[in-house]
Design a protein around this motif. Structure first.
Motif, PDB file in Angstrom:
ATOM      1  N   ASP A  82     -19.830   2.491  37.702  1.00 47.20           N
ATOM      2  CA  ASP A  82     -18.740   2.868  38.075  1.00 47.20           C
ATOM      3  C   ASP A  82     -17.401   2.743  36.990  1.00 47.20           C
ATOM      4  O   ASP A  82     -17.265   0.867  36.935  1.00 47.20           O
ATOM      5  CB  ASP A  82     -18.637   2.136  39.351  1.00 47.20           C
ATOM      6  N   PRO A  83     -16.548   3.312  36.608  1.00 46.27           N
ATOM      7  CA  PRO A  83     -15.810   3.142  35.356  1.00 46.27           C
ATOM      8  C   PRO A  83     -14.451   2.535  35.794  1.00 46.27           C
ATOM      9  O   PRO A  83     -13.773   2.159  34.978  1.00 46.27           O
ATOM     10  CB  PRO A  83     -15.374   4.117  34.564  1.00 46.27           C
ATOM     11  N   PHE A  84     -13.813   2.815  37.548  1.00 45.15           N
ATOM     12  CA  PHE A  84     -12.992   2.314  38.029  1.00 45.15           C
ATOM     13  C   PHE A  84     -12.683   0.266  37.883  1.00 45.15           C
ATOM     14  O   PHE A  84     -11.184  -0.359  38.130  1.00 45.15           O
ATOM     15  CB  PHE A  84     -12.734   3.444  38.881  1.00 45.15           C
ATOM     16  N   THR A  85     -14.375   0.326  37.912  1.00 46.11           N
ATOM     17  CA  THR A  85     -14.426  -1.321  38.391  1.00 46.11           C
ATOM     18  C   THR A  85     -15.083  -1.310  37.451  1.00 46.11           C
ATOM     19  O   THR A  85     -14.924  -3.141  37.268  1.00 46.11           O
ATOM     20  CB  THR A  85     -15.087  -1.590  39.506  1.00 46.11           C
ATOM     21  N   GLY A  86     -15.288  -1.258  36.556  1.00 49.23           N
ATOM     22  CA  GLY A  86     -15.857  -1.965  35.181  1.00 49.23           C
ATOM     23  C   GLY A  86     -17.304  -2.239  35.403  1.00 49.23           C
ATOM     24  O   GLY A  86     -17.450  -3.274  34.810  1.00 49.23           O
ATOM     25  N   VAL A  87     -17.914  -1.877  36.500  1.00 49.61           N
ATOM     26  CA  VAL A  87     -19.024  -2.575  36.304  1.00 49.61           C
ATOM     27  C   VAL A  87     -20.590  -1.649  36.130  1.00 49.61           C
ATOM     28  O   VAL A  87     -20.333  -0.447  36.914  1.00 49.61           O
ATOM     29  CB  VAL A  87     -19.451  -3.164  37.897  1.00 49.61           C
ATOM     30  N   MET A  88     -20.936  -1.903  34.804  1.00 51.78           N
ATOM     31  CA  MET A  88     -22.286  -1.139  34.957  1.00 51.78           C
ATOM     32  C   MET A  88     -24.386  -1.823  35.590  1.00 51.78           C
ATOM     33  O   MET A  88     -23.624  -3.124  34.744  1.00 51.78           O
ATOM     34  CB  MET A  88     -22.576  -0.890  33.507  1.00 51.78           C
ATOM     35  N   SER A  89     -24.684  -1.265  36.505  1.00 47.83           N
ATOM     36  CA  SER A  89     -26.272  -2.403  36.625  1.00 47.83           C
ATOM     37  C   SER A  89     -27.258  -1.496  36.109  1.00 47.83           C
ATOM     38  O   SER A  89     -27.345  -0.708  36.120  1.00 47.83           O
ATOM     39  CB  SER A  89     -26.019  -1.740  37.742  1.00 47.83           C
ATOM     40  N   TYR A  90     -28.141  -1.950  35.481  1.00 49.49           N
ATOM     41  CA  TYR A  90     -29.128  -1.402  34.629  1.00 49.49           C
ATOM     42  C   TYR A  90     -30.560  -2.336  35.909  1.00 49.49           C
ATOM     43  O   TYR A  90     -30.636  -3.297  36.326  1.00 49.49           O
ATOM     44  CB  TYR A  90     -29.016  -2.151  32.851  1.00 49.49           C
ATOM     45  N   GLY A  91     -31.591  -1.920  35.342  1.00 53.72           N
ATOM     46  CA  GLY A  91     -32.758  -1.648  36.528  1.00 53.72           C
ATOM     47  C   GLY A  91     -33.587  -2.533  34.741  1.00 53.72           C
ATOM     48  O   GLY A  91     -33.257  -2.565  33.849  1.00 53.72           O
ATOM     49  N   TYR A  92     -34.628  -2.130  35.280  1.00 51.99           N
ATOM     50  CA  TYR A  92     -35.847  -3.382  34.488  1.00 51.99           C
ATOM     51  C   TYR A  92     -36.259  -2.803  33.094  1.00 51.99           C
ATOM     52  O   TYR A  92     -36.526  -1.575  33.616  1.00 51.99           O
ATOM     53  CB  TYR A  92     -36.876  -4.125  34.955  1.00 51.99           C
ATOM     54  N   GLY A  93     -36.195  -3.527  32.657  1.00 51.09           N
ATOM     55  CA  GLY A  93     -36.979  -2.730  31.091  1.00 51.09           C
ATOM     56  C   GLY A  93     -37.129  -3.010  29.675  1.00 51.09           C
ATOM     57  O   GLY A  93     -36.275  -4.402  29.440  1.00 51.09           O
ATOM     58  N   ARG A  94     -37.940  -3.050  28.907  1.00 48.65           N
ATOM     59  CA  ARG A  94     -38.353  -3.813  27.482  1.00 48.65           C
ATOM     60  C   ARG A  94     -38.085  -3.553  27.081  1.00 48.65           C
ATOM     61  O   ARG A  94     -37.729  -2.671  25.694  1.00 48.65           O
ATOM     62  CB  ARG A  94     -39.763  -4.091  27.803  1.00 48.65           C
ATOM     63  N   PRO A  95     -37.282  -3.871  25.936  1.00 46.61           N
ATOM     64  CA  PRO A  95     -36.349  -3.818  24.288  1.00 46.61           C
ATOM     65  C   PRO A  95     -37.548  -3.602  23.368  1.00 46.61           C
ATOM     66  O   PRO A  95     -38.787  -4.083  24.049  1.00 46.61           O
ATOM     67  CB  PRO A  95     -35.851  -6.081  24.053  1.00 46.61           C
ATOM     68  N   PRO A  96     -37.353  -2.393  21.796  1.00 44.08           N
ATOM     69  CA  PRO A  96     -38.019  -1.715  21.679  1.00 44.08           C
ATOM     70  C   PRO A  96     -38.927  -3.168  21.093  1.00 44.08           C
ATOM     71  O   PRO A  96     -37.418  -3.989  19.892  1.00 44.08           O
ATOM     72  CB  PRO A  96     -36.935  -1.057  20.505  1.00 44.08           C
ATOM     73  N   GLY A  97     -39.526  -3.409  20.926  1.00 42.48           N
ATOM     74  CA  GLY A  97     -40.839  -4.521  20.683  1.00 42.48           C
ATOM     75  C   GLY A  97     -40.746  -5.587  20.658  1.00 42.48           C
ATOM     76  O   GLY A  97     -41.584  -7.100  20.603  1.00 42.48           O
ATOM     77  N   GLY A  98     -40.435  -5.674  22.143  1.00 41.25           N
ATOM     78  CA  GLY A  98     -40.344  -7.428  22.778  1.00 41.25           C
ATOM     79  C   GLY A  98     -41.396  -7.139  23.733  1.00 41.25           C
ATOM     80  O   GLY A  98     -41.776  -5.923  24.551  1.00 41.25           O
ATOM     81  N   GLY A  99     -41.812  -7.563  24.508  1.00 37.30           N
ATOM     82  CA  GLY A  99     -43.109  -8.262  25.643  1.00 37.30           C
ATOM     83  C   GLY A  99     -42.450  -8.025  27.078  1.00 37.30           C
ATOM     84  O   GLY A  99     -42.110  -7.962  27.988  1.00 37.30           O
ATOM     85  N   GLN A 100     -40.960  -8.957  27.513  1.00 37.67           N
ATOM     86  CA  GLN A 100     -39.975  -9.180  27.887  1.00 37.67           C
ATOM     87  C   GLN A 100     -39.704  -8.277  28.360  1.00 37.67           C
ATOM     88  O   GLN A 100     -38.383  -8.029  28.004  1.00 37.67           O
ATOM     89  CB  GLN A 100     -39.965 -10.476  27.803  1.00 37.67           C
ATOM     90  N   ALA A 101     -39.723  -7.683  30.340  1.00 35.02           N
ATOM     91  CA  ALA A 101     -38.384  -7.212  30.637  1.00 35.02           C
ATOM     92  C   ALA A 101     -37.551  -7.776  31.644  1.00 35.02           C
ATOM     93  O   ALA A 101     -37.616  -9.032  31.943  1.00 35.02           O
ATOM     94  CB  ALA A 101     -38.960  -6.647  31.902  1.00 35.02           C
TER      95      ALA A 101
END
Length: 155
Positions: A82-101
């Motif tokens: 929501d660019p009007f309130t400035g909030v971005m919500s992301y779901g679970y994901g793993r960074p490249p080369g990382g094991g922790q979500a």
């Protein structure tokens, strides 16, 4: 003796229902008048594009921080933004080369390109991450935002 008590209770309940309906109607009329007043202030649809809004009621976000957040956290699926309130919500994901979500919520709360404009909340499936990890992500976003600004301004 029971019949008069029952009649009184039923009459009282009906009276309360009528009074509450009147109160709701008055509240609806007041809201409608307020909406009509706001509509009258704008003469056409193009008036929406004029910058006549009260700056104390509108929220602005820094476009560089906004884009940098999306680039740095591109390994996470974006659930809402929501660019009007400035909030971005992301779901679970793993960074490249990382094991922790991880999952993240980014809050861009000011138009300035400063550290106080950004707040990142990171969590794993077992709970929030330590403050140093969240701070490292914020620093990466701010660094990328500065790079984007410098590239755009040709510095």
């Amino acid at each position: 003796m029971r019949a008069p008590t029952t009649i009184r209770l039923a009459g009282t309940a009906c009276l309360l229902a009528v009074l509450s309906a009147c109160a709701d109607r008055e509240a609806n009329l007041a809201q409608r008048e307020l909406l009509d007043r706001n509509v009258e202030e704008r003469e056409s649809v193009f008036d929406l594009f004029l910058n006549v809004d009260d700056p104390n009621q509108t929220v602005e976000v820094n476009k560089y921080i906004w884009r940098a957040s999306q680039e740095v956290l591109d390994f996470l699926p974006l659930e809402t933004a929501d660019p009007f309130t400035g909030v971005m919500s992301y779901g679970y994901g793993r960074p490249p080369g990382g094991g922790q979500a991880y999952r993240a919520t980014v809050y861009v709360q000011d138009p300035a390109l400063e550290a106080r404009s950004l707040n990142v909340a990171l969590a794993t499936q077992s709970g929030p991450v330590n403050a140093a990890t969240a701070q490292a992500v914020e620093n990466a976003i701010l660094t990328r935002a500065r790079q984007l600004r410098q590239a755009e301004e040709g510095l």
